[in-house]
Design a protein around this motif. Structure first.
Motif, PDB file in Angstrom:
ATOM      1  N   THR A  40      41.034  84.978  42.678  1.00 19.20           N
ATOM      2  CA  THR A  40      40.654  83.638  42.277  1.00 19.20           C
ATOM      3  C   THR A  40      40.309  83.571  40.810  1.00 19.20           C
ATOM      4  O   THR A  40      40.036  84.579  40.172  1.00 19.20           O
ATOM      5  N   SER A  41      40.298  82.364  40.311  1.00 17.96           N
ATOM      6  CA  SER A  41      39.851  82.172  38.942  1.00 17.96           C
ATOM      7  C   SER A  41      38.331  82.176  38.894  1.00 17.96           C
ATOM      8  O   SER A  41      37.730  82.859  38.090  1.00 17.96           O
ATOM      9  N   SER A  42      37.714  81.438  39.781  1.00 14.82           N
ATOM     10  CA  SER A  42      36.254  81.446  39.802  1.00 14.82           C
ATOM     11  C   SER A  42      35.811  82.143  41.075  1.00 14.82           C
ATOM     12  O   SER A  42      36.463  82.038  42.101  1.00 14.82           O
ATOM     13  N   ALA A  43      34.700  82.852  40.962  1.00 20.72           N
ATOM     14  CA  ALA A  43      34.273  83.654  42.103  1.00 20.72           C
ATOM     15  C   ALA A  43      34.071  82.770  43.331  1.00 20.72           C
ATOM     16  O   ALA A  43      33.497  81.698  43.259  1.00 20.72           O
ATOM     17  N   GLY A  44      34.607  83.212  44.449  1.00 21.58           N
ATOM     18  CA  GLY A  44      34.317  82.537  45.708  1.00 21.58           C
ATOM     19  C   GLY A  44      35.161  81.332  46.027  1.00 21.58           C
ATOM     20  O   GLY A  44      34.976  80.729  47.060  1.00 21.58           O
ATOM     21  N   SER A  45      36.090  80.963  45.158  1.00 20.08           N
ATOM     22  CA  SER A  45      36.951  79.847  45.540  1.00 20.08           C
ATOM     23  C   SER A  45      38.318  79.966  44.875  1.00 20.08           C
ATOM     24  O   SER A  45      38.488  80.671  43.898  1.00 20.08           O
ATOM     25  N   SER A  46      39.288  79.301  45.464  1.00 24.73           N
ATOM     26  CA  SER A  46      40.635  79.258  44.896  1.00 24.73           C
ATOM     27  C   SER A  46      41.000  77.806  44.660  1.00 24.73           C
ATOM     28  O   SER A  46      40.703  76.950  45.491  1.00 24.73           O
ATOM     29  N   HIS A  47      41.655  77.560  43.553  1.00 21.09           N
ATOM     30  CA  HIS A  47      42.146  76.204  43.304  1.00 21.09           C
ATOM     31  C   HIS A  47      43.646  76.173  43.505  1.00 21.09           C
ATOM     32  O   HIS A  47      44.352  77.055  43.032  1.00 21.09           O
ATOM     33  N   PHE A  48      44.101  75.172  44.203  1.00 20.12           N
ATOM     34  CA  PHE A  48      45.537  74.997  44.367  1.00 20.12           C
ATOM     35  C   PHE A  48      46.044  74.066  43.279  1.00 20.12           C
ATOM     36  O   PHE A  48      45.282  73.253  42.748  1.00 20.12           O
ATOM     37  N   PRO A  49      47.330  74.188  42.934  1.00 21.72           N
ATOM     38  CA  PRO A  49      47.865  73.380  41.834  1.00 21.72           C
ATOM     39  C   PRO A  49      47.719  71.879  42.121  1.00 21.72           C
ATOM     40  O   PRO A  49      47.757  71.448  43.280  1.00 21.72           O
ATOM     41  N   ASP A  50      47.585  71.095  41.059  1.00 18.23           N
ATOM     42  CA  ASP A  50      47.571  69.637  41.217  1.00 18.23           C
ATOM     43  C   ASP A  50      48.842  69.216  41.932  1.00 18.23           C
ATOM     44  O   ASP A  50      49.909  69.738  41.647  1.00 18.23           O
ATOM     45  N   GLY A  51      48.714  68.283  42.826  1.00 20.61           N
ATOM     46  CA  GLY A  51      49.890  67.775  43.518  1.00 20.61           C
ATOM     47  C   GLY A  51      50.364  68.671  44.646  1.00 20.61           C
ATOM     48  O   GLY A  51      51.398  68.402  45.252  1.00 20.61           O
ATOM     49  N   PHE A  52      49.634  69.746  44.940  1.00 20.64           N
ATOM     50  CA  PHE A  52      50.019  70.620  46.056  1.00 20.64           C
ATOM     51  C   PHE A  52      50.080  69.774  47.332  1.00 20.64           C
ATOM     52  O   PHE A  52      49.227  68.927  47.581  1.00 20.64           O
ATOM     53  N   LEU A  53      51.113  70.018  48.118  1.00 17.05           N
ATOM     54  CA  LEU A  53      51.350  69.171  49.296  1.00 17.05           C
ATOM     55  C   LEU A  53      50.743  69.810  50.545  1.00 17.05           C
ATOM     56  O   LEU A  53      51.323  70.720  51.129  1.00 17.05           O
ATOM     57  N   TRP A  54      49.581  69.315  50.937  1.00 17.21           N
ATOM     58  CA  TRP A  54      48.964  69.763  52.192  1.00 17.21           C
ATOM     59  C   TRP A  54      49.598  68.997  53.335  1.00 17.21           C
ATOM     60  O   TRP A  54      49.753  67.774  53.248  1.00 17.21           O
ATOM     61  N   GLY A  55      49.949  69.703  54.377  1.00 21.08           N
ATOM     62  CA  GLY A  55      50.641  69.017  55.451  1.00 21.08           C
ATOM     63  C   GLY A  55      50.375  69.612  56.815  1.00 21.08           C
ATOM     64  O   GLY A  55      49.700  70.640  56.970  1.00 21.08           O
ATOM     65  N   LEU A  56      50.904  68.934  57.810  1.00 22.64           N
ATOM     66  CA  LEU A  56      50.855  69.395  59.194  1.00 22.64           C
ATOM     67  C   LEU A  56      52.256  69.257  59.774  1.00 22.64           C
ATOM     68  O   LEU A  56      53.081  68.508  59.241  1.00 22.64           O
ATOM     69  N   ALA A  57      52.521  70.011  60.831  1.00 18.54           N
ATOM     70  CA  ALA A  57      53.873  70.041  61.385  1.00 18.54           C
ATOM     71  C   ALA A  57      53.852  69.858  62.898  1.00 18.54           C
ATOM     72  O   ALA A  57      52.866  70.203  63.568  1.00 18.54           O
ATOM     73  N   THR A  58      54.952  69.307  63.409  1.00 20.67           N
ATOM     74  CA  THR A  58      55.198  69.226  64.853  1.00 20.67           C
ATOM     75  C   THR A  58      56.711  69.290  65.075  1.00 20.67           C
ATOM     76  O   THR A  58      57.477  69.385  64.119  1.00 20.67           O
ATOM     77  N   ALA A  59      57.121  69.220  66.329  1.00 16.53           N
ATOM     78  CA  ALA A  59      58.549  69.181  66.655  1.00 16.53           C
ATOM     79  C   ALA A  59      58.750  68.201  67.797  1.00 16.53           C
ATOM     80  O   ALA A  59      57.900  68.089  68.692  1.00 16.53           O
ATOM     81  N   SER A  60      59.902  67.530  67.788  1.00  9.77           N
ATOM     82  CA  SER A  60      60.142  66.435  68.721  1.00  9.77           C
ATOM     83  C   SER A  60      59.834  66.813  70.176  1.00  9.77           C
ATOM     84  O   SER A  60      59.005  66.171  70.825  1.00  9.77           O
ATOM     85  N   TYR A  61      60.495  67.854  70.687  1.00 14.64           N
ATOM     86  CA  TYR A  61      60.322  68.137  72.118  1.00 14.64           C
ATOM     87  C   TYR A  61      58.884  68.512  72.462  1.00 14.64           C
ATOM     88  O   TYR A  61      58.404  68.251  73.570  1.00 14.64           O
ATOM     89  N   GLN A  62      58.176  69.100  71.514  1.00 19.07           N
ATOM     90  CA  GLN A  62      56.821  69.570  71.795  1.00 19.07           C
ATOM     91  C   GLN A  62      55.787  68.448  71.850  1.00 19.07           C
ATOM     92  O   GLN A  62      54.719  68.635  72.425  1.00 19.07           O
ATOM     93  N   VAL A  63      56.083  67.319  71.215  1.00 24.85           N
ATOM     94  CA  VAL A  63      55.067  66.255  71.151  1.00 24.85           C
ATOM     95  C   VAL A  63      55.514  64.887  71.665  1.00 24.85           C
ATOM     96  O   VAL A  63      54.679  64.089  72.091  1.00 24.85           O
ATOM     97  N   GLU A  64      56.791  64.584  71.638  1.00 23.90           N
ATOM     98  CA  GLU A  64      57.194  63.183  71.825  1.00 23.90           C
ATOM     99  C   GLU A  64      57.058  62.654  73.247  1.00 23.90           C
ATOM    100  O   GLU A  64      56.660  61.509  73.446  1.00 23.90           O
ATOM    101  N   GLY A  65      57.430  63.441  74.249  1.00 25.97           N
ATOM    102  CA  GLY A  65      57.527  62.876  75.595  1.00 25.97           C
ATOM    103  C   GLY A  65      58.690  61.881  75.644  1.00 25.97           C
ATOM    104  O   GLY A  65      59.680  62.060  74.944  1.00 25.97           O
ATOM    105  N   ALA A  66      58.542  60.818  76.476  1.00 24.57           N
ATOM    106  CA  ALA A  66      59.581  59.769  76.565  1.00 24.57           C
ATOM    107  C   ALA A  66      60.967  60.404  76.678  1.00 24.57           C
ATOM    108  O   ALA A  66      61.905  60.002  76.003  1.00 24.57           O
ATOM    109  N   TRP A  67      61.088  61.361  77.575  1.00 22.23           N
ATOM    110  CA  TRP A  67      62.272  62.215  77.583  1.00 22.23           C
ATOM    111  C   TRP A  67      63.550  61.466  77.959  1.00 22.23           C
ATOM    112  O   TRP A  67      64.635  61.893  77.611  1.00 22.23           O
TER     113      TRP A  67
END
Ligand code: BGC
Ligand code: BGC
Length: 514
Positions: A40-67
């Motif tokens: 890290t740059s500063s002790a005890g924490s890390s900074h991610f670049p500006d504009g870093f894209l935090w996200g979450l993921a899923t997939a159609s069959y695993q979540v959609e239903g309505a088969w």
């Protein structure tokens, strides 16, 4: 072992004997490195670049239903889960998390958690019920509204074209070993880009192509349940062609399209420093990590096999190199866990190795005939409830390896996560204190920050998953979500890990101790 000791332990091992002297690019430089390098740059924490894209993921069959709603065709996962004995608990994705109807709620959770990117997949049989021919307008309308809702929430839609739900009608025409599917897939990609490409700019043709071709056609653990190594090789070749064709179809229909990937990868470490284990590790990497990447970037298969590449069995034709080769705009891959690899040649020598000599194919943990590698998941780190070893250091090694081997590409981590079974601790369903998941992400993301500090161009990280969901052959017995789903009434409860991840997304700063 507490987290800090665990991290030091994993770093020490990662930099130690397993890796020294290996020719694999996962080997360490011989000059001694501090065992616990500053992250890290500063002790005890890390900074991610500006504009870093935090996200979450899923997939159609695993979540959609309505088969079977709105004209959707049957997929191979519908057929498989409706077959007795295939899935734990007899579970199906018929309803799953009902995201097909509840997506406004799920997108509201993404927004509440300050997410910048949502990686979802489109169900091909919703768009083309039998895999070819005219588009089903209701399917297109659904994803169009879905994408609009994401954009209104300020979230980038990341669209995976195929997360394993092949139309059963196409399987009945031979499935992925049938080379014609490359062309059908390109038609489908063109339909999507034409209808959504004014708004979706980030596309990945295939989720984990090695897994669905190998487990579906090589070992039969996944649908369509075929077990023939030659079919695996053919399926994988069709998918390599399809990746190239889809790239061109997406670009032709949408000038804004950028195309990358969502490969499954596991950093591979040689079991010993022997030449044979090091060579086996290279073959493992070629087969499991870059079998669909080397083909895109260089138009050739990596050296995964002992002996000649079995072009004839694959159905390779002259000129296929030009179909496969496409300049991916970025490289996306998942990280879950690592592998220790050894040479398994002896096991396949008739008379010397017993039963393996007659087996046709492998599973990820076993030995593989054509690559003659044996791979195991070590258990030095703690195991998740999903049974995978927690090894934060692996993401650093993998990201650095791909950065080196592919000339410092833009990277997106398309998935990473852990299965833990924590549930709400009171009847009212107020909180889910999933502290192990927070530790998992905190330790891993410190390693990712270190890779970025060391020059890797990682621009996005997608945690798997937004919600607990249908975990393939495990049915609903695993929970990977940062949001808890009560399948009795579809109530969502953001877990403590989700709240933690939401704060991280807002601040871009990872505190190593909280
Ligand atoms: C190497 C890559 C190489 C590939 C194909 C891999 O094992 O690490 O750098 O491009 O094999 O030969
Ligand atoms: C797959 C997901 C799966 C997750 C957890 C990933 O490799 O893409 O579909 O749910 O692993 O096992």
């Amino acid at each position: 072992m507490n987290r800090r000791r665990f991290l030091a332990h994993s770093l020490a091992l990662g930099g130690g004997s397993l890796l020294t002297g290996a020719s694999s690019s996962l080997s360490q430089p011989s000059a001694p490195k501090p065992v616990n390098p500053p992250q890290t740059s500063s002790a005890g924490s890390s900074h991610f670049p500006d504009g870093f894209l935090w996200g979450l993921a899923t997939a159609s069959y695993q979540v959609e239903g309505a088969w079977n709603e709105d004209g959707k065709g049957e997929s191979i996962w519908d057929r498989f889960t409706h077959t007795v004995g295939k899935i734990k608990g007899g579970a199906t994705g018929d309803i799953a998390c009902d995201q097909y109807h509840l997506y406004p709620q799920d997108i509201a959770i993404l927004q509440r958690l300050n997410q910048k990117s949502y990686r979802f997949s489109i169900s091909w049989p919703r768009i083309q019920p039998t895999g070819t021919g005219a588009a089903n307008q209701k399917g297109l309308d659904h994803y169009s509204k879905f994408v609009d809702t994401l954009l209104e929430a300020g979230i980038r839609p990341f669209c995976t074209l195929y997360h394993w739900d092949l139309s059963q009608a196409l399987e009945d025409r031979g499935g992925w070993p049938n080379r014609d599917l490359a062309g059908y897939f390109a038609d489908y990609a063109g339909i999507l880009a034409k209808n959504l490409g004014d708004r979706v700019t980030v596309w990945a043709p295939f989720n984990m192509p090695w897994s669905f071709t190998n487990l579906g056609y090589g070992t039969g653990i996944f649908p369509p349940g075929r077990a023939n190594y030659a079919d695996f090789l053919k399926a994988a070749h069709t998918v390599n062609l399809a990746q190239g064709e889809a790239f061109r179809a997406l670009k032709a229909a949408s000038s804004k399209a950028t195309v990358g990937s969502a490969y499954g990868m596991a950093p591979a470490y040689p079991k010993t420093a022997s030449e044979r284990d090091r060579a086996a590790t290279e073959r493992y990497h070629a087969m499991h990590n870059i079998y669909f990447l080397e083909t895109a970037v260089h138009g050739r298969y990596p050296k995964a096999f002992v002996g000649e590449t079995p072009y004839e069995t694959m159905g390779y034709r002259a000129g296929d190199d030009r179909i496969m080769k496409v300049p991916l705009d970025w490289i996306g891959f998942h990280y879950y866990t690592r592998r220790i690899v050894s040479d398994a040649g002896d096991a396949f020598r008739p008379g010397a190795g017993g039963s393996l000599a007659t087996e046709t194919a492998d599973t990820a943990g076993g030995a593989d005939r054509d690559t003659q590698t044996g791979a195991v998941m070590p258990t030095e780190g703690p195991l998740t409830d999903g049974g995978l070893e927690v090894w934060p250091r692996g993401i650093y090694d993998l990201v650095m390896q791909i950065s080196r081997e592919y000339n410092h590409p833009i990277i997106e981590i398309t998935e990473s996560g852990c299965g833990y079974l924590d549930s709400p601790y009171d009847k009212a369903g107020g909180r889910v204190p999933d502290t192990r998941r927070i530790s998992f992400f905190r330790d891993e993301l410190a390693e990712l920050a270190r890779a970025i500090a060391d020059g890797a161009k990682v621009r996005a990280f997608h945690a798997w998953s937004l919600v607990d969901n249908f975990e393939w052959a495990d049915g609903y017995t695993q929970r990977y979500g940062l949001t808890y789903v009560d399948y009795r009434d579809q109530k969502r409860t953001v877990k403590d890990s989700g709240l933690w991840y939401g704060k991280l997304a807002a601040s871009n700063r990872l505190d190593h101790d909280s």
